[in-house]
Design an enzyme around this catalytic site. Structure first.
Site, PDB file in Angstrom:
ATOM      1  N   HIS A  40      89.296  54.732   4.041  1.00  0.00           N
ATOM      2  CA  HIS A  40      89.153  56.199   4.164  1.00  0.00           C
ATOM      3  C   HIS A  40      89.074  56.568   5.660  1.00  0.00           C
ATOM      4  CE1 HIS A  40      87.436  60.172   3.542  1.00  0.00           C
ATOM      5  NE2 HIS A  40      87.254  59.989   2.246  1.00  0.00           N
ATOM      6  N   ASP A  68      93.088  68.425   0.723  1.00  0.00           N
ATOM      7  CA  ASP A  68      92.566  67.252   0.018  1.00  0.00           C
ATOM      8  C   ASP A  68      93.646  66.818  -0.974  1.00  0.00           C
ATOM      9  OD1 ASP A  68      91.081  65.273  -1.093  1.00  0.00           O
ATOM     10  OD2 ASP A  68      89.352  66.512  -1.629  1.00  0.00           O
ATOM     11  N   ARG A  72      80.812  50.778   0.476  1.00  0.00           N
ATOM     12  CA  ARG A  72      80.523  51.305   1.820  1.00  0.00           C
ATOM     13  C   ARG A  72      79.031  51.416   2.129  1.00  0.00           C
ATOM     14  NH1 ARG A  72      81.930  57.797   1.533  1.00  0.00           N
ATOM     15  NH2 ARG A  72      81.110  58.189  -0.560  1.00  0.00           N
ATOM     16  N   ARG A 112      79.542  59.097   8.338  1.00  0.00           N
ATOM     17  CA  ARG A 112      80.609  60.103   8.458  1.00  0.00           C
ATOM     18  C   ARG A 112      81.534  59.746   9.616  1.00  0.00           C
ATOM     19  NH1 ARG A 112      82.176  62.466   4.675  1.00  0.00           N
ATOM     20  NH2 ARG A 112      80.207  63.506   4.191  1.00  0.00           N
ATOM     21  N   GLU A 140      94.379  58.180   4.537  1.00  0.00           N
ATOM     22  CA  GLU A 140      93.760  57.026   3.880  1.00  0.00           C
ATOM     23  C   GLU A 140      94.811  56.209   3.132  1.00  0.00           C
ATOM     24  OE1 GLU A 140      90.616  58.716   1.414  1.00  0.00           O
ATOM     25  OE2 GLU A 140      90.548  60.433   2.758  1.00  0.00           O
TER      26      GLU A 140
HETATM   27  O1  TA6 Z   1      89.330  61.244   0.381  1.00  0.00           O
HETATM   28  C1  TA6 Z   1      89.060  62.598   0.327  1.00  0.00           C
HETATM   29  C2  TA6 Z   1      87.731  62.786  -0.344  1.00  0.00           C
HETATM   30  O2  TA6 Z   1      87.746  62.161  -1.616  1.00  0.00           O
HETATM   31  C3  TA6 Z   1      87.406  64.260  -0.436  1.00  0.00           C
HETATM   32  O3  TA6 Z   1      87.515  64.789  -1.735  1.00  0.00           O
HETATM   33  C4  TA6 Z   1      86.050  64.357   0.192  1.00  0.00           C
HETATM   34  O4  TA6 Z   1      85.136  65.223  -0.224  1.00  0.00           O
HETATM   35  C5  TA6 Z   1      85.797  63.080   0.769  1.00  0.00           C
HETATM   36  O5  TA6 Z   1      86.712  62.135   0.418  1.00  0.00           O
HETATM   37  C6  TA6 Z   1      84.604  62.661   1.551  1.00  0.00           C
HETATM   38  O6  TA6 Z   1      83.789  62.032   0.627  1.00  0.00           O
HETATM   39  P1  TA6 Z   1      82.352  61.541   1.000  1.00  0.00           P
HETATM   40  O7  TA6 Z   1      81.828  60.968  -0.284  1.00  0.00           O
HETATM   41  O8  TA6 Z   1      82.503  60.516   2.077  1.00  0.00           O
HETATM   42  O9  TA6 Z   1      81.592  62.750   1.490  1.00  0.00           O
END
Ligand code: TA6
Length: 300
Positions: free
Chosen positions: A169, A213, A99, A73, A272
């Site tokens: 991201h 989002d 990832r 995270r 992103e």
């Molecule tokens: O890029 C935004 C997003 O796609 C959101 O919808 C969100 O929930 C997120 O990324 C984080 O995703 P993750 O799979 O890392 O928890």
């Protein structure tokens, strides 16, 4: 490769050293006269980047988990070879597998301006081929300096055209979400993913006061995060990327995710650089596709 072998082949004095920070998690610790950065080999994940004299520019949750197969995270997760849910198989991991799998170090070098260059390659395995049955080596080139330059490079060595979704991201560290605005997306169309998906047009700069989002499409311009609290502007300049995703989970979603900490969402925003939805990239056989992003910081 063992940690000792990794250091023998790729460590560079005054630039790069490899360390194990948790069971099965190795990082490249980069430090030069311009900046510090830690990059995990799993995911080629830039976890931190801090130019000297600056607060960290990249946000990393204090509750981020570093474990084999788990996403981290914060930092710069690589979404590849698809963005969001897989188009045809809901069981496959969201944002692809890049990832959470091992990458190998292919090269490290100190550049004449004393920045540090590292090249990583995703390690193909039965598990990755089961999810993406194509020969398409992908590399990440990272140059750590006062500017952070990141290039995600995909080569299509298969016989068929590939349709690729991808994103860096990136989580940015900000003083407080109420004290920042994002410029560069004025007048752009976006897909709003909060509530019933809808298509809207951005009016003015972006200020965040609730969950956001959004996938902005057909946008190649630089984005700037203006942070009045830290009195700095983070510039995101890109090439080979036609979508920009802006995300802040706000209270409820962040609490559900469990790795933000209390009010952690206030200190971050994701901007992103991506190719998603109608901006998916078609890479013809034999072609190479590059998405290149440069992050820099200025006082305001
Ligand atoms: O890029 C935004 C997003 O796609 C959101 O919808 C969100 O929930 C997120 O990324 C984080 O995703 P993750 O799979 O890392 O928890």
């Amino acid at each position: 490769m063992t940690l000792t072998e990794l250091n023998q082949r790729f460590a560079l004095s005054n630039h790069v050293q490899f360390k194990e920070i948790a069971d099965g998690i190795t990082i490249a610790e980069v430090s030069n006269k311009h900046a510090n950065s830690n990059i995990t080999l799993q995911g080629a994940h830039i976890a931190t980047w801090q130019p000297r004299g600056q607060e960290p520019v990249i946000w990393l949750s204090p509750y981020a988990k570093f474990a084999p197969g788990k996403s981290i995270r914060g930092g710069v997760p690589i979404c590849w070879p698809w963005f969001g849910p897989n188009a045809t198989d809901a069981k496959l991991p969201g944002h692809g597998y890049a990832r959470t799998v091992p990458w190998e170090v292919l090269e490290t070098k100190a550049l004449p301006d004393d920045t540090t260059f590292l090249r990583f390659g995703l390690v193909e395995s039965d598990a990755t081929l089961a999810q993406w049955p194509h020969t398409s080596p992908v590399q990440l080139d990272v140059t750590v300096g006062k500017t952070l330059r990141v290039a995600l490079v995909t080569v299509n060595m298969s016989k068929d055209a590939l349709v690729l979704g991808e994103a860096l991201h990136t989580y940015f560290a900000i003083s407080d979400v109420a004290k920042m605005k994002i410029r560069g997306l004025e007048g752009c169309e976006y897909l709003d993913k909060v509530g019933e998906p809808a298509r809207r047009t951005q009016q003015g700069s972006i200020e965040i006061e609730s969950e956001v989002d959004r996938v902005y499409i057909n946008t190649e311009a630089d984005c700037i995060i203006e942070d009045a609290g830290l009195k700095r502007a983070i510039r995101i300049a890109k090439a080979g990327s036609r979508s920009t995703v802006v995300w802040n989970p706000w209270t409820e979603k962040a609490n559900k995710m469990g790795d933000f900490g209390e009010n952690g969402f206030r200190g971050m925003v994701c901007v992103e650089s991506a190719n998603a939805f109608e901006n998916l990239v078609t890479v013809k056989p034999g072609e190479t596709h590059r998405m290149v992003v440069e992050y820099s910081v200025n006082a305001i």
